[in-house]
Structure formats: C-alpha cells, structure tokens
Write an enzyme that holds these catalytic residues in place. Structure first.
Site, mmCIF file in Angstrom:
data_model
loop_
_atom_site.group_PDB
_atom_site.id
_atom_site.type_symbol
_atom_site.label_atom_id
_atom_site.label_comp_id
_atom_site.label_asym_id
_atom_site.label_seq_id
_atom_site.Cartn_x
_atom_site.Cartn_y
_atom_site.Cartn_z
ATOM 1 N N SER A 163 0.844 -1.190 0.000
ATOM 2 C CA SER A 163 0.000 0.000 0.000
ATOM 3 C C SER A 163 0.885 1.248 0.000
ATOM 4 O O SER A 163 1.783 1.368 -0.825
ATOM 5 C CB SER A 163 -0.936 -0.053 1.208
ATOM 6 O OG SER A 163 -1.980 0.868 1.101
ATOM 7 N N ARG A 232 -12.106 6.967 8.933
ATOM 8 C CA ARG A 232 -11.671 5.577 9.036
ATOM 9 C C ARG A 232 -12.717 4.628 8.448
ATOM 10 O O ARG A 232 -12.355 3.620 7.801
ATOM 11 C CB ARG A 232 -11.420 5.213 10.501
ATOM 12 C CG ARG A 232 -10.898 3.809 10.737
ATOM 13 C CD ARG A 232 -9.593 3.585 10.007
ATOM 14 N NE ARG A 232 -8.913 2.382 10.488
ATOM 15 C CZ ARG A 232 -7.775 1.924 9.999
ATOM 16 N NH1 ARG A 232 -7.187 2.578 9.016
ATOM 17 N NH2 ARG A 232 -7.219 0.831 10.484
ATOM 18 N N ASP A 329 -8.350 -6.726 -5.037
ATOM 19 C CA ASP A 329 -7.966 -5.396 -4.552
ATOM 20 C C ASP A 329 -8.414 -4.349 -5.563
ATOM 21 O O ASP A 329 -7.807 -4.189 -6.614
ATOM 22 C CB ASP A 329 -6.446 -5.353 -4.352
ATOM 23 C CG ASP A 329 -5.966 -4.039 -3.744
ATOM 24 O OD1 ASP A 329 -6.786 -3.116 -3.574
ATOM 25 O OD2 ASP A 329 -4.757 -3.936 -3.449
ATOM 26 N N HIS A 362 -7.994 -5.305 -0.570
ATOM 27 C CA HIS A 362 -6.680 -4.699 -0.341
ATOM 28 C C HIS A 362 -6.007 -5.227 0.916
ATOM 29 O O HIS A 362 -4.783 -5.354 0.971
ATOM 30 C CB HIS A 362 -6.833 -3.179 -0.267
ATOM 31 C CG HIS A 362 -5.550 -2.443 -0.092
ATOM 32 N ND1 HIS A 362 -4.511 -2.526 -1.006
ATOM 33 C CD2 HIS A 362 -5.109 -1.621 0.898
ATOM 34 C CE1 HIS A 362 -3.504 -1.773 -0.607
ATOM 35 N NE2 HIS A 362 -3.846 -1.216 0.549
ATOM 36 N N ASP A 363 -6.779 -5.534 1.929
ATOM 37 C CA ASP A 363 -6.223 -6.028 3.192
ATOM 38 C C ASP A 363 -5.516 -7.373 3.054
ATOM 39 O O ASP A 363 -4.865 -7.817 4.004
ATOM 40 C CB ASP A 363 -7.333 -6.170 4.238
ATOM 41 C CG ASP A 363 -7.366 -4.987 5.197
ATOM 42 O OD1 ASP A 363 -6.538 -4.069 5.049
ATOM 43 O OD2 ASP A 363 -8.232 -4.986 6.095
#
Length: 392
Positions: A163, A232, A329, A362-363
């Site tokens: 990232s 967040r 992602d 993405h995680d």
C-alpha cells in the site's frame, strides 16, 4: 486490519520487542521537498534480529497509511495485540528474523512516536497542528535513510512494503538505486488513481467538517472524534472487497430480529464500521491523517524521478524487484502493478510479478498467506545468495 485475540508469549513469534527512537536535525533543520524544513526530527522504530558483521542482511519494512513501527512481537506478556505484520515477520516466517536484521520505522508525519503535527513545535512550545509543513513520500524515505545510517546500515538486502508502504519501496528504488539490492512492492502503485484521491478527499473533508477540528488546533480542547471516525469508516470500505463484505456480513442484522426503524446500526456491517471508527480515534491523530493522505496523493514516481516517464524513473541502479498484486484489490488494482512491471522491464530490470487470488480485497497483503510468505522468502533468499556471490 484484523484484530488479534489474546495470546501467550510463545504465540507471538518475535517475542518481546521494544519501541526505540532516534532524533536528528537538532542543529540544522531537515529540508523538505516543499522548500520548508523542520527540526529536530524524531523517528520511532523497532528492530528484529541481528545485523550481520558485514551489514549484508538488513531489511527495511515500510508500513501502510495508518500503520506504525510495531511490525512484529509484543511489548509485554499482557499485550493483547502483536505487531501489524506478525504473520510475516519473525523466526522462520516469510521475513525470517533468524536470518535478517529487520527495521521498521513510523513515518515522518506520523503519530506513533515520530515527529508529526501532534508533536511540540520547539518555537512555540505547543503542538504544530497545521503549521506542520506538508510532506512527501520522498521526505519520509529520506528520513528513513538517516535512521538506517545511524543504525550502521549502508546497504539494504531488501526494502519491503504494501500500500503506501509499497510507495516508499518504489521511492527507495528510484531515489537510492544503489542502496537496495531488492525491492518488494505489494498492493501498490506508482501514483494514485483519481478514484483513490477522491476517497482520500472525502475522508479529509469528514475531518475538516467536524467543528472540533478547530482549524487543526484541537489538542487542548478535544479532538474531532466524529470526523476522524468517519474517515476511518470510509477507508475500511476501500480495504475490503465486495466478496469479503458478502462473506463477512451479507445483510445480517446486528443483535435484533427485525429493523429498528431508526438510524441505529441495524446491519452487522454498520456496526463493524462504527466499531472500527471508534477504535481508530483512540490511537490516531486527525492531523496526521490529513498530512499522510496528502503525501500519498502527491506521490507520482514517474513525474518526480523520470521527467514524466516511469521507465526513466527506474533507469538507474541494479535493484531487482518483486511486485505482487491481489485479484480482489480494487483500491490498488492489478493493472497498476502491471504498469509497474512493464516499466521495469522496459528499463531492463530483473523483475518478478505475481497476482495472488484472494477474496479479501486490499487487506489481503496483511493477512496470513502461505503463498505470499513463500514468494517473499524465496526472493530474499535468492537475493542473499547473489549478494554473497558478488552478483549484485
């Protein structure tokens, strides 16, 4: 990022670790790419493993947007949460600390021990707030280099990150092409897409619109909790995939059999996002979020180091590369990794590429992945052997 259950020391992999700090630029301010300067500068960092006598086994791990220097291990026996990359960094893991000396530093502009907007401005005796100068990824990397020199590291076996950490990896390769023998860039890009910048802008506006932000001067009056929590929540949506959301939440209701016919958190996904927002407010500074997202959005490797050409940005040095993307992602989609690989090949670089099938979005680069661990481990081992033979 996943929450961790309580564990014993034996489960922690790297075991007990200590956060350290290094301060520089006490007498001469550290110049920034904006033309401003700052000093003194403190970087919080952690190290794992031991530096070889010839200094050949150093690995720099770069954290993502809201990460910190705590990549592995625990601070105490009662610490309920190990480092953010505990699955990858430790004895016998993908980044094996029995073999490598691993360094991870909180970025300049951060709020986990490094100098940032919440730090005290020596000129005023008060927190910098938005008088803190705007930063770039290049500024963060230049500060990391000062730290590594302090630690006696003159060359890196590898620099690794995902990232925004991957952006730092690319910056290292372009800015210091002879210092890193290899670069491992995970789930990243040479520059943010308009979509990515748009999500960051909405998150920033959530903070700026909170009355408690108070023009960035909130340290004595109370932080903009609601705005930061919403920022967040926006981020968490982008970190997951549609498939991950369906698998984890679906349309499940939270602690009730039917709708509340109110604006309470009826759905499990609503409750999850609100929880993540509350937890984030406890540990992160709103101004740091503004500065770090801006630095990531400004990043454009080809423009900065290649006069508009990504290939030219990679034209110097002999760094070899491993680029990894993840199929689900959509924040850093695979086409962006392929653009990197194509530019590296045109520049004549040794580059390997893999798209890992993963449903978690993405995680995925943060989660336990035997395939990713194997790719990283193999790349590091090949690089180490070639360094010993004098091939790189």
């Amino acid at each position: 990022m996943s929450e961790y259950a309580e564990h014993s020391l034996d489960d922690a992999g790297e075991g007990l670790v200590e956060k350290k700090s290094f301060t520089f630029a006490q007498t001469e301010p550290f110049p920034l790419e904006s033309g401003a300067s700052i000093g003194p500068v403190t970087l919080a960092y952690e190290t794992y493993g031991r530096l070889a006598p010839d200094g050949s086994n150093a690995v720099l791990v770069c954290h993502a947007l809201t990460g910190d220097s705590h990549a592995a291990g625990v601070y105490s026996l009662s610490d309920p949460k190990p480092g953010w990359w505990e699955v990858m960094v430790g004895p016998g893991k993908g980044i094996d600390t029995d073999k490598y000396f691993v360094v991870c530093a909180n970025v300049l502009g951060g709020c986990m021990g490094s100098t940032g907007p919440a730090s005290i401005d020596p000129a005023t005796g008060k927190p910098y707030g938005i008088s803190f100068p705007v930063l770039t990824i290049g500024d963060m990397v230049r500060a990391q280099k000062v730290l590594l020199e302090h630690l006696g590291v003159t060359r890196l076996l590898s620099v690794i990150g995902g990232s925004m950490g991957g952006m730092q990896v690319l910056e290292w390769a372009a800015r210091y092409p002879d210092m890193a023998a290899s670069a491992i860039a995970l789930a990243t890009a040479a520059r943010h897409s308009a979509l990515h910048i748009a999500f960051h802008e909405v998150a920033r506006q959530a903070i700026l619109a909170d009355p408690d932000w108070n023009g960035g001067d909130y340290y004595a009056s109370g932080k903009p909790e609601h705005g930061l929590a919403v920022a967040r929540m926006i981020g968490h949506i982008t970190y997951l995939s549609d498939e991950a959301m369906r698998h984890k939440f679906g349309r499940g209701l939270q602690d009730r059999a039917d709708f509340s016919f109110s604006f309470d958190a009826d759905f499990q996904v609503e409750s999850y996002l609100r929880y993540q927002g509350r937890k984030f407010v406890e540990r992160f500074d709103a101004n740091s979020f503004l500065y770090i997202t801006r630095a990531a959005d400004y990043f454009d490797l080809g423009a900065t180091h290649g006069k508009g050409s990504l290939t030219r940005a990679f034209s110097r040095g002999s760094t070899r590369f491993l680029v990894v993307s993840f199929s689900s992602d959509w924040l850093y989609p695979t086409y962006q990794s392929r653009e990197l690989v194509q530019a590296l090949k045109r520049a004549g670089k040794d580059v390997s590429f893999c798209e890992i099938e993963a449903q978690w979005g993405h995680d995925a680069f943060l989660l336990d992945s035997p395939r990713l661990a194997g790719l990283i481990s193999g790349h590091l081992e090949r690089t180490r052997r070639d360094m010993e033979k004098g091939l790189i």
